[in-house]
Design a protein around this motif. Structure first.
Motif, PDB file in Angstrom:
ATOM      1  N   ASP A 179       0.856  -1.268  -0.099  1.00  0.00           N
ATOM      2  CA  ASP A 179       0.103   0.008   0.216  1.00  0.00           C
ATOM      3  C   ASP A 179       1.084   1.270   0.175  1.00  0.00           C
ATOM      4  N   PHE A 180       0.364   2.260  -0.485  1.00  0.00           N
ATOM      5  CA  PHE A 180       1.172   3.763  -0.749  1.00  0.00           C
ATOM      6  C   PHE A 180       0.296   4.710  -0.508  1.00  0.00           C
ATOM      7  N   PRO A 181       0.800   5.803   0.332  1.00  0.00           N
ATOM      8  CA  PRO A 181      -0.125   6.915   0.698  1.00  0.00           C
ATOM      9  C   PRO A 181      -0.126   7.771  -0.447  1.00  0.00           C
ATOM     10  N   PRO A 182      -1.014   8.715  -0.510  1.00  0.00           N
ATOM     11  CA  PRO A 182      -1.230   9.883  -1.768  1.00  0.00           C
ATOM     12  C   PRO A 182       0.022  10.539  -1.798  1.00  0.00           C
ATOM     13  N   GLY A 183       0.408  10.902  -3.136  1.00  0.00           N
ATOM     14  CA  GLY A 183       1.696  11.817  -3.422  1.00  0.00           C
ATOM     15  C   GLY A 183       2.987  10.876  -3.530  1.00  0.00           C
ATOM     16  N   MET A 184       2.982   9.787  -3.254  1.00  0.00           N
ATOM     17  CA  MET A 184       4.099   9.026  -3.169  1.00  0.00           C
ATOM     18  C   MET A 184       4.901   8.762  -4.566  1.00  0.00           C
ATOM     19  N   GLY A 185       3.932   8.910  -5.744  1.00  0.00           N
ATOM     20  CA  GLY A 185       4.470   8.789  -6.924  1.00  0.00           C
ATOM     21  C   GLY A 185       4.902   7.536  -7.622  1.00  0.00           C
TER      22      GLY A 185
END
Length: 156
Positions: free
Chosen positions: A75-81
């Motif tokens: 999982d990745f947080p928003p804005g991680m690109g």
């Protein structure tokens, strides 16, 4: 000997490399930005699931029967690109099999990508057949475990 260790403390992890790319929106003139990749899930089917032609084609990993499928998820947080740029992003995905895992070839079943707008793209088994990826799992046997299964002293 020959019996599964049947201890969730005994496990093995295989790592697979997955290349993901977050493609630009088709209408870049709208000024909208990509939502960004929220999660990547790679699902493997047990020999039983494969023999019974069962598939883990669900969008949500929570709906998958983990007794016959193994799910590797990041999982990745928003804005991680993640996945941005021309080359995308290479991810090392851990696939873990515990002491209850069925012996045999676990086949690549599906890959699910979810963006931060909750759009889902699932590549199913038929789409992935060209890769012919599988993981060979050997059940842990009682003879190879020292200590008693379930105790803190067990080593496999």
């Amino acid at each position: 000997a020959g019996l599964a260790c049947a201890d969730r403390n005994c496990f093995a992890t295989a790592y697979i490399l997955v290349q993901v790319q977050d493609f630009p929106l088709s209408d870049a003139s709208s000024g909208q930005q990509n939502a960004g990749i929220k999660s990547v899930s790679v699902r493997f089917a047990s020999p039983t699931a494969t023999n019974q032609n069962k598939q883990a084609g669900y969008a949500l990993d929570e709906n998958i029967d983990t007794t016959i499928f193994s799910v590797a998820r990041l999982d990745f947080p928003p804005g991680m690109g993640i996945g941005g740029g021309a080359e995308g992003t290479a991810l090392q995905m851990p696939v873990t099999f515990d002491g209850y895992a069925e012996s045999g070839e676990w086949r690549l079943d599906s890959v699910a990508l979810v963006d931060h707008n909750n759009n889902v793209n699932i590549l199913d088994r038929q789409s992935l057949d060209q890769f012919a990826l599988s993981i060979s799992v050997s059940s842990l046997e009682l003879a190879t475990c020292s200590g008693s299964c379930g105790s803190a002293e067990v080593t496999c």
